[in-house]
Enzyme design. Sequence first.
Site, short mmCIF file in Angstrom:
data_model
loop_
_atom_site.label_atom_id
_atom_site.label_comp_id
_atom_site.label_asym_id
_atom_site.label_seq_id
_atom_site.Cartn_x
_atom_site.Cartn_y
_atom_site.Cartn_z
N ARG A 77 -9.42 3.61 1.73
CA ARG A 77 -10.16 4.87 1.63
C ARG A 77 -11.65 4.63 1.86
NH1 ARG A 77 -10.71 6.35 -2.95
NH2 ARG A 77 -9.53 4.77 -4.05
N TYR A 131 -5.44 5.80 8.02
CA TYR A 131 -5.03 5.04 6.85
C TYR A 131 -4.85 5.86 5.57
CZ TYR A 131 -4.20 1.34 3.69
OH TYR A 131 -3.58 0.55 2.78
N GLY A 132 -3.70 5.74 4.96
CA GLY A 132 -3.41 6.13 3.57
C GLY A 132 -4.12 7.37 3.08
N GLY A 133 -4.84 7.20 1.99
CA GLY A 133 -5.48 8.32 1.32
C GLY A 133 -6.47 9.08 2.20
N LYS A 177 -4.48 12.35 -1.95
CA LYS A 177 -5.76 12.44 -2.64
C LYS A 177 -6.47 13.75 -2.28
CE LYS A 177 -4.91 8.41 -4.22
NZ LYS A 177 -4.69 8.05 -5.60
N HIS A 214 -5.32 11.73 -11.73
CA HIS A 214 -4.91 10.48 -11.08
C HIS A 214 -4.15 9.64 -12.11
CE1 HIS A 214 -6.38 6.67 -8.67
NE2 HIS A 214 -5.18 7.04 -8.31
N SER A 274 -7.78 3.13 -8.90
CA SER A 274 -6.98 2.59 -7.80
C SER A 274 -6.80 1.08 -7.94
CB SER A 274 -7.67 2.90 -6.48
OG SER A 274 -7.82 4.29 -6.34
N CYS A 331 -5.27 -0.59 -10.22
CA CYS A 331 -5.46 -1.09 -11.58
C CYS A 331 -4.19 -0.99 -12.41
CB CYS A 331 -6.61 -0.37 -12.27
SG CYS A 331 -8.20 -0.83 -11.56
N GLY A 332 -3.04 -0.84 -11.77
CA GLY A 332 -1.79 -1.03 -12.51
C GLY A 332 -0.92 0.19 -12.77
N ASN A 342 2.76 -0.39 -11.39
CA ASN A 342 3.42 -1.41 -12.21
C ASN A 342 3.81 -0.88 -13.58
OD1 ASN A 342 3.46 -4.43 -11.11
ND2 ASN A 342 1.80 -3.29 -10.13
N ASP A 397 1.26 7.94 -9.46
CA ASP A 397 -0.13 8.08 -9.00
C ASP A 397 -0.79 9.40 -9.39
OD1 ASP A 397 -2.22 6.67 -7.47
OD2 ASP A 397 -2.04 8.27 -6.01
N ASN A 449 -5.27 -4.67 0.46
CA ASN A 449 -4.88 -3.27 0.23
C ASN A 449 -3.69 -2.89 1.10
OD1 ASN A 449 -5.16 -0.69 -1.00
ND2 ASN A 449 -6.25 0.08 0.81
N ARG A 503 0.05 -1.82 1.89
CA ARG A 503 0.77 -0.82 1.10
C ARG A 503 2.22 -0.68 1.55
NH1 ARG A 503 -2.08 2.13 -3.19
NH2 ARG A 503 -4.12 1.16 -3.07
N GLY A 537 5.56 -6.59 -17.78
CA GLY A 537 6.60 -6.20 -18.75
C GLY A 537 6.10 -6.24 -20.19
N ASP A 538 5.21 -7.21 -20.48
CA ASP A 538 4.73 -7.33 -21.85
C ASP A 538 3.83 -6.16 -22.27
OD1 ASP A 538 5.95 -9.68 -23.03
OD2 ASP A 538 4.94 -10.79 -21.43
N ASN A 539 3.42 -5.34 -21.32
CA ASN A 539 2.68 -4.13 -21.70
C ASN A 539 3.53 -3.21 -22.56
OD1 ASN A 539 0.44 -5.08 -20.33
ND2 ASN A 539 0.99 -4.05 -18.41
P1 GTP Z 1 -3.18 2.70 -6.54
O1 GTP Z 1 -1.93 2.85 -5.76
O2 GTP Z 1 -4.33 2.19 -5.70
O3 GTP Z 1 -3.59 3.95 -7.24
O4 GTP Z 1 -2.97 1.48 -7.58
P2 GTP Z 1 -2.16 1.35 -8.97
O5 GTP Z 1 -3.03 1.83 -10.08
O6 GTP Z 1 -0.82 1.95 -8.84
O7 GTP Z 1 -2.05 -0.25 -9.16
P3 GTP Z 1 -0.79 -1.22 -9.02
O8 GTP Z 1 0.24 -1.00 -10.09
O9 GTP Z 1 -0.31 -1.20 -7.63
O10 GTP Z 1 -1.47 -2.63 -9.33
C1 GTP Z 1 -2.56 -3.11 -8.58
C2 GTP Z 1 -2.74 -4.60 -8.78
O11 GTP Z 1 -2.90 -4.90 -10.17
C3 GTP Z 1 -1.53 -5.41 -8.29
O12 GTP Z 1 -1.99 -6.55 -7.62
C4 GTP Z 1 -0.83 -5.79 -9.57
O13 GTP Z 1 -0.12 -6.98 -9.44
C5 GTP Z 1 -1.96 -5.87 -10.59
N1 GTP Z 1 -1.48 -5.54 -11.95
C6 GTP Z 1 -0.76 -4.46 -12.31
N2 GTP Z 1 -0.45 -4.48 -13.64
C7 GTP Z 1 -1.02 -5.62 -14.13
C8 GTP Z 1 -1.06 -6.22 -15.44
O14 GTP Z 1 -0.52 -5.72 -16.43
N3 GTP Z 1 -1.77 -7.39 -15.54
C9 GTP Z 1 -2.39 -7.97 -14.47
N4 GTP Z 1 -3.05 -9.11 -14.67
N5 GTP Z 1 -2.35 -7.45 -13.22
C10 GTP Z 1 -1.68 -6.29 -13.06
C1 SPV Z 2 -5.59 4.96 -4.38
O1 SPV Z 2 -6.50 4.38 -3.76
O2 SPV Z 2 -5.76 5.41 -5.54
C2 SPV Z 2 -4.27 5.10 -3.76
C3 SPV Z 2 -4.10 4.67 -2.36
O3 SPV Z 2 -3.35 5.59 -4.39
S1 SPV Z 2 -4.65 5.85 -1.23
O4 SPV Z 2 -3.52 6.75 -0.93
O5 SPV Z 2 -5.07 5.15 -0.01
O6 SPV Z 2 -5.71 6.63 -1.80
MN MN Z 3 -3.98 5.97 -6.58
#
Ligand code: GTP
Ligand code: SPV
Ligand code: MN
Length: 602
Positions: free
Chosen positions: A86, A216-218, A225, A245, A267, A269-270, A273, A294, A383, A385, A510-512
């Site tokens: 983005r 690209y993407g967003g 977005k 978000h 973005s 930041c997890g 996951n 998201d 980045n 995807r 998983g430990d979260n």
């Molecule tokens: P957007 O799609 O950009 O909005 O991202 P998102 O918030 O969905 O993040 P995503 O879950 O894809 O994680 C982004 C990165 O953070 C990846 O490289 C993950 O491996 C890492 N990550 C996610 N959860 C954790 C966690 O609990 N601990 C650590 N250390 N890294 C994490």
């Molecule tokens: C973000 O950046 O928060 C995303 C990926 O989810 S994008 O769709 O490119 O904005």
């Molecule tokens: Mn996002």
Amino acid sequence: MINPAPAISPPPGIGDEKPGNQAVLDWVHEVELLTQPENIFWCDGSERENDFLISESLKQKVLIKLNDEKVPRSYLHRSNPNDVARVEQFTFICTPTKAEAGPTNNWSEPTETYAKLHGLLKGAMRGRTMFVVPYIMGPADSPLTKIGFEITDSTYVVLSMRIMTRMGDIALKRLGRDPKAEWNRGVHSLLDVNPERRFICHFPQDNAIISVGSGYGGNVLLSKKCLALRIGSYLARKQGWLAEHMLILGVESPAGKKHYVAAAFPSACGKTNFAMLIPPKHFAGWKVTTVGDDIAWMQIREGRLWAVNPENGYFGVVPGTSCKSNPNAMKSISHDTLFTNVALTEDGNVWWEGKDGTPPPHAIDWRGNDWTPELNGKAAHPNSRFATPMRNNPVLDPHVEDGKGVPISAIIFGGRRSDTMPLVFQAFDWEHGTYIGSTMASETTAAATGAVGHVRRDPMAMLPFCGYNIGDYFRHWLEIGKRLSNPPLIFHVNWFRKSADGKFLWPGFGDNMRVLEWIIERCEGRGGAAESAIGYIPRAQDLDLDELSSISAEQIQELLSVNAHEWQAELAGHAEFFDSLGGVVPGELLGQREKLAKRLAG
Ligand code: GTP
Ligand code: SPV
Ligand code: MN
């Protein structure tokens, strides 16, 4: 110039079925006159259409087919290396006045901006096909659901929109023939994919978006977005709901009691996951299900917040995804997936940093160059995807199509902070929680162009996505809180705190679940905590840390600690941020800062 999107000629019966709504026909005609495409392709979302567009994209080398035995019905797309994330600096909110866009958005005057963009779009689709993509955001029967049309000259965008939205006839049915029906107008053109002619512009008062110069993407999947967050947040304030978000997950205890939580992390930041979390062995009988990864649209019903996921698929970060970190994502992307900017192995499979197994001895990197593990460069772009339909997710929540949404018990804010922020803490109440969200900060990531790893304030993870004045957005949050008789509890988490030697203190992933369980206990009026200056913090004995051998008691103490020096700096950071907003911050939040300062002073 090489035309990045030469026209395609569909056989009869594909791409020729026009909608019955005159307002849409008129608008498409206007854009046709402006952009002068070779032909118009009306998308209906059918399998036949999809097969045709994939075969054309393969011919045009927009897609590479992956090994059908290793990743069935999946494809790789490489975007222009100048176009991989983005672009916040070229994203504009074009409200009639600058004040409406507020201090955190780039603003440009609507009449001038339309004129500039129309200049760029003039004749831009010569020799190309203009696709018209009808879609809806939200479950088919939800009162929150929005209709959008995206005009684009990119087959990659069409194929991605089919995964990410409910696309085609479903939207035409919902639209009907009423010329006054509400729908979003999105125009996208690749132009010549030149960063100097790359603009992502929003006209919330017209429910319109124009995006040029990116593929690209967003920047270009205008449903995501642009509509679901920037225009969405503008509409949400007018109409009294929230567009955020946030991921949405369901968590069910062994006793069968189920809660839903929504979490806003910036973005990369997890969110994805966390939304697909598999509890560790010790939590046998607990189950986490995904509503969304998201975006959350939330409305008030019976004094509670109810959330729907407006999307139909996941556009997720690939690097770091593995059977160890996110097995459900690995299953989701094992078939019917569109990858962007990952590496290609000699046997037609995909590869990225952090995937299971040893790196291949040779691959083609995300730019299309030879790659070996000895080279220092990344095989996949940080980045890179995947776009995959949510139906692929083995833990998809059964209520994902439920139009009324799911009731939210907790809202979680979180960022990527190597210091200051404890693993988890709870706000005293909604107003304090709004303050915590409004002062959130996180290290920047590869999801947007620019420097990576510097801490910036990112209120509610919405800094790049709030389509109006951030002060009014904070006020809207406070107003929503007043209307809730049974508000979700608000928490802040940080999976990314580091030790002095620069290693993550918390195992994460998983430990979260251990943190999530505490949050659920708090929602049920159980669960111990100590009251601190910043909120309620669990003591080590309040968290279930059984069978977590990888982490010492000292590390747990550090994770749960509030460091006075760090928090003085944090408090100063809050003040600096609020000051930078030039007087738009509501008095309640300024008051919250004073209260925090007093509590920290002790
Ligand atoms: P957007 O799609 O950009 O909005 O991202 P998102 O918030 O969905 O993040 P995503 O879950 O894809 O994680 C982004 C990165 O953070 C990846 O490289 C993950 O491996 C890492 N990550 C996610 N959860 C954790 C966690 O609990 N601990 C650590 N250390 N890294 C994490
Ligand atoms: C973000 O950046 O928060 C995303 C990926 O989810 S994008 O769709 O490119 O904005
Ligand atoms: Mn996002």
